[in-house]
Every structure is written in C-alpha cells, then in structure tokens.
Design a protein around this motif. Structure first.
Motif, PDB file in Angstrom:
ATOM      1  N   GLU A 299       0.826  -1.200   0.000  1.00  0.00           N
ATOM      2  CA  GLU A 299       0.000   0.000   0.000  1.00  0.00           C
ATOM      3  C   GLU A 299       0.863   1.255   0.000  1.00  0.00           C
ATOM      4  O   GLU A 299       0.550   2.242  -0.683  1.00  0.00           O
ATOM      5  N   ALA A 300       1.970   1.218   0.747  1.00  0.00           N
ATOM      6  CA  ALA A 300       2.883   2.368   0.749  1.00  0.00           C
ATOM      7  C   ALA A 300       3.524   2.559  -0.620  1.00  0.00           C
ATOM      8  O   ALA A 300       3.697   3.693  -1.090  1.00  0.00           O
ATOM      9  N   LEU A 301       3.866   1.465  -1.302  1.00  0.00           N
ATOM     10  CA  LEU A 301       4.448   1.552  -2.645  1.00  0.00           C
ATOM     11  C   LEU A 301       3.439   2.119  -3.639  1.00  0.00           C
ATOM     12  O   LEU A 301       3.774   2.956  -4.484  1.00  0.00           O
ATOM     13  N   ARG A 302       2.198   1.685  -3.550  1.00  0.00           N
ATOM     14  CA  ARG A 302       1.175   2.221  -4.444  1.00  0.00           C
ATOM     15  C   ARG A 302       0.990   3.723  -4.224  1.00  0.00           C
ATOM     16  O   ARG A 302       0.844   4.497  -5.167  1.00  0.00           O
ATOM     17  N   GLU A 303       0.983   4.106  -2.963  1.00  0.00           N
ATOM     18  CA  GLU A 303       0.760   5.505  -2.629  1.00  0.00           C
ATOM     19  C   GLU A 303       1.879   6.393  -3.160  1.00  0.00           C
ATOM     20  O   GLU A 303       1.649   7.556  -3.514  1.00  0.00           O
ATOM     21  N   THR A 304       3.091   5.857  -3.204  1.00  0.00           N
ATOM     22  CA  THR A 304       4.256   6.643  -3.646  1.00  0.00           C
ATOM     23  C   THR A 304       4.644   6.332  -5.087  1.00  0.00           C
ATOM     24  O   THR A 304       5.750   6.672  -5.515  1.00  0.00           O
ATOM     25  N   ASN A 305       3.752   5.682  -5.835  1.00  0.00           N
ATOM     26  CA  ASN A 305       4.012   5.342  -7.240  1.00  0.00           C
ATOM     27  C   ASN A 305       5.270   4.489  -7.384  1.00  0.00           C
ATOM     28  O   ASN A 305       6.044   4.659  -8.316  1.00  0.00           O
ATOM     29  N   TRP A 306       5.457   3.611  -6.435  1.00  0.00           N
ATOM     30  CA  TRP A 306       6.550   2.638  -6.418  1.00  0.00           C
ATOM     31  C   TRP A 306       7.929   3.276  -6.263  1.00  0.00           C
ATOM     32  O   TRP A 306       8.948   2.683  -6.575  1.00  0.00           O
ATOM     33  N   VAL A 307       7.978   4.486  -5.745  1.00  0.00           N
ATOM     34  CA  VAL A 307       9.256   5.107  -5.403  1.00  0.00           C
ATOM     35  C   VAL A 307       9.646   4.634  -4.015  1.00  0.00           C
ATOM     36  O   VAL A 307       8.876   4.787  -3.061  1.00  0.00           O
ATOM     37  N   VAL A 308      10.837   4.061  -3.893  1.00  0.00           N
ATOM     38  CA  VAL A 308      11.268   3.495  -2.614  1.00  0.00           C
ATOM     39  C   VAL A 308      11.998   4.517  -1.762  1.00  0.00           C
ATOM     40  O   VAL A 308      11.705   4.697  -0.581  1.00  0.00           O
ATOM     41  N   GLY A 309      12.999   5.213  -2.366  1.00  0.00           N
ATOM     42  CA  GLY A 309      13.822   6.147  -1.606  1.00  0.00           C
ATOM     43  C   GLY A 309      13.349   7.573  -1.722  1.00  0.00           C
ATOM     44  O   GLY A 309      12.353   7.883  -2.373  1.00  0.00           O
ATOM     45  N   GLY A 310      14.087   8.460  -1.094  1.00  0.00           N
ATOM     46  CA  GLY A 310      13.759   9.881  -1.137  1.00  0.00           C
ATOM     47  C   GLY A 310      12.802  10.294  -0.044  1.00  0.00           C
ATOM     48  O   GLY A 310      12.242   9.478   0.666  1.00  0.00           O
ATOM     49  N   ARG A 311      12.613  11.594   0.067  1.00  0.00           N
ATOM     50  CA  ARG A 311      11.791  12.131   1.160  1.00  0.00           C
ATOM     51  C   ARG A 311      10.329  11.725   1.055  1.00  0.00           C
ATOM     52  O   ARG A 311       9.629  11.654   2.060  1.00  0.00           O
ATOM     53  N   ARG A 312       9.847  11.489  -0.180  1.00  0.00           N
ATOM     54  CA  ARG A 312       8.454  11.110  -0.361  1.00  0.00           C
ATOM     55  C   ARG A 312       8.301   9.668  -0.840  1.00  0.00           C
ATOM     56  O   ARG A 312       7.250   9.295  -1.360  1.00  0.00           O
ATOM     57  N   GLY A 313       9.345   8.871  -0.643  1.00  0.00           N
ATOM     58  CA  GLY A 313       9.286   7.481  -1.048  1.00  0.00           C
ATOM     59  C   GLY A 313       8.633   6.591  -0.005  1.00  0.00           C
ATOM     60  O   GLY A 313       8.311   7.022   1.109  1.00  0.00           O
ATOM     61  N   ALA A 314       8.430   5.331  -0.379  1.00  0.00           N
ATOM     62  CA  ALA A 314       7.748   4.386   0.514  1.00  0.00           C
ATOM     63  C   ALA A 314       8.514   4.164   1.811  1.00  0.00           C
ATOM     64  O   ALA A 314       7.914   3.988   2.869  1.00  0.00           O
TER      65      ALA A 314
END
Length: 355
Positions: A299-314
């Motif tokens: 769900e966190a990956l979906r919310e962040t468009n599959w971005v893992v790193g960075g300030r707005r990543g999963a």
C-alpha cells in the motif's frame, strides 16, 4: 490468504453518536465501550454518582481510572462545583501534606505566603486522589480524619477548617496486601473502600478496541488537521489482538503516532509499530503476520508510485531506511514494479521488476 490494504480493503469509521442519542459505545467524555464488564462499570457509576459515598477505583495503569472518577463527578449533584485531582505519587512526601491541606505563611522554610490546599479547593465538589497507595504512612491519619470529620488544619495553623468534599481515590496497587504488610492503614482502607470499582484491563475487553481506535483516529485527525478516516482490516485485527500492557493509554499513544505517520486517508503506522503489534498479538498466525506486513508495504508503494527512496518514497512513509525496505520486499516476495517512465524518478531510487 489474499488480502490487500487498498481502499477496498479498508473500513471507514462512522461518527460516534453522543450520549443523548443513547449510543451504547459512548457514555461520558472518552468512556467508550459496550462489552458486558464495561457496561457493569458504567451502570455502577450511574448508581454511585448521586450519593456522597467514598469510592475506590482499582485497575492497572492506563485503564482510565481518572475518567471514571470524572464521570462520577459529572453525574453527581456536585457537578457544578470543582473537580480537583492530586496524584499522590507525583508530589514529594515532604510537600504532600501542604498540597492536601494548605499551609500558613512561615509554616516552614520557603513558605512565603498562605497557600490553599486541595481539600479547600474542592469544597462542595470532588477531590480525586490518584495513586493513593503511594500516600506516606505518616500522612494517612490526617487524611482519615479529614474524610471522617470533614475538617483539618492548615500546616502551621491551629484553626480548624470545615469543608464539604466527596473523595474518590484510585490505585493500581493491591491495598489489601499493603494493609497486611502494615504499609497502609486498615481504617483508612475501609473508609476509602465504601464503593470499590475495578476497571478491567484493555486485553479483557478486546471487542471495545475498534471503538476506541475509531475515537482516537477521529480525535487526532481533527487535532492535526488530517483526513485519516480508513482503518485497514488487517491493522484493525492486529490492534484488537494486541495484549496492550499499557492499556488505553498505550493504545492512544500508538494511534497518535500512526496518525502522524499517515499521509493520506488510510491509517498507516510506522513499520516498527506494525512489528510491535505483530510481536504482541499472540493469537494471530505467523502467516497472517507476514501477509499483513507485505500488504502494508504494498500500500505504501502504491501511494508513492513505487518510489522506494527519497523524502516522499515508501521507505520514508513507512519510517524505515531504504535498504531495510528493499530487504523486506525481497524477503516477503514483493514485486519490484517500475513506473512506465523508467527506473529513475528525479534522482530517487525506483525498483525495477527484475531488481
């Protein structure tokens, strides 16, 4: 088991009606519950409140003993007068007598002015003595006299002051055992214990946990100006099966942290808090734990468009390091699905399908 923490796999909480609407789950301020044991307590509160009988509230730390005391006051004939609370464990023994009964100027070194004690402040109202089991033995006779005679003297004075105070006490200790050990006066114990009320631990009323969770989510969402209003079924299950050694206070703190961490409408605790729930939910199956953790990550990956790193990543959403999230994804078999625009997104790591 094939569960997903999407919006279709979440439950939106409904507004809790007020007492005048005769809702069984909310009766007085944050007194929320509808299990049989809690209903008995609420019924006892209604019976006891109109009287002036001394009441002793027993229960573990964090069970809401202070709220029960306030409910008794609010439903009593004294409700238009003061409700004064004193934690006997929070005041040094050398100052507790002055806090209770007040002192005159010059009564002791540093007493530069007259001070009114809690008994006088609670005149015609209610005095709530929390952690009464920590009251020093040498102060107990004076408290007993104040309870029985409704009179006392300020420290440093010979003038007797009469009051009209109802006393409610609370403790998480076994006072009868303290009496046996001669660490608590038997006569004071019997004087306080006219009406005993034992508040059950939260683990003894699991059916009330969803109601409490709903209440705290709404409370903290409104206070933090957020729109969290969905609780995933898997998370609700873990919350209901956790043993909550800190009782309602621990649950409240957990929900506050989860609301802080949630960036959308779905309640999403940090991964460390989710792992805590898994560890302290003895009745749930290991397979369920792994699936709940996997769905939490998805769900966190979906919310962040599959971005893992960075300030707005999963990883940031889940409150963990990027490398830790990647390890968990591999361990739990989470697919690395890249967005259509490529494997990189503004310099932030986005996993590819073949990672």
């Amino acid at each position: 088991m094939n569960t997903r923490w999407s919006e279709h796999g979440t439950s939106s909480h409904n507004p809790v009606p007020q007492i005048e609407q005769e809702a069984p789950e909310r009766r007085d301020d944050a007194l929320i519950g509808r299990c049989a044991s809690f209903e008995r307590i609420l019924n006892l509160v209604r019976i006891v409140a109109p009287t002036d009988a001394s009441t002793l509230i027993l229960g573990e730390t964090g069970t809401g003993k202070g709220l029960i005391a306030k409910a008794i006051h609010n439903q009593s004939l004294r409700r238009d007068h003061s409700f004064v609370a004193l934690n006997c464990a929070a005041i040094p023994a050398s100052l507790l007598e002055s806090e209770l009964f007040g002192h005159e100027r010059g009564a002791y070194t540093g007493a530069l002015s007259q001070t009114i004690g809690r008994f006088e402040l609670a005149d015609r109202g209610t005095l709530f003595l929390d952690e009464i089991g920590d009251l020093p033995l040498e102060l107990q006779p004076k408290l007993l006299r104040a309870l029985q005679e409704q009179e006392f003297e300020r420290l440093g004075s010979t003038r007797t002051i009469r009051v009209d105070v109802r006393v409610i006490a609370a403790t998480n200790r076994d006072l009868s055992e303290l009496v046996r050990q001669r660490r608590f006066r038997a006569d004071l114990y019997y004087r306080l214990n006219v009406i005993p009320i034992t508040v059950p631990a939260l683990r003894e009323r699991p059916q009330d946990i969803p109601l409490l969770v709903d209440h705290f989510v709404r409370h903290f969402s409104e206070r933090m100006n957020k729109s969290v209003d969905k609780i995933p079924h898997e998370l609700s299950y873990l919350l209901s099966t956790c043993d909550w050694l800190g009782n309602i206070r621990e649950l409240e703190n957990f929900i506050e942290r989860a609301v802080i961490m949630s960036t959308g409408r779905v309640l999403r605790p940090a991964m460390a808090d989710l792992e805590y729930l898994i560890k302290h939910s003895p009745s749930a199956r290991i397979a369920f734990f792994m699936e709940a953790e996997r769905d939490h990550i998805l769900e966190a990956l979906r919310e962040t468009n599959w971005v893992v790193g960075g300030r707005r990543g999963a990883a940031a959403v889940l409150g963990m390091a990027r490398s830790t999230l990647i390890d968990k994804m591999r361990r739990l078999g989470v697919d690395f699905q890249a967005p259509t625009k490529g494997d990189r997104n503004n310099g932030e790591f986005t996993p590819s399908r073949n990672e």
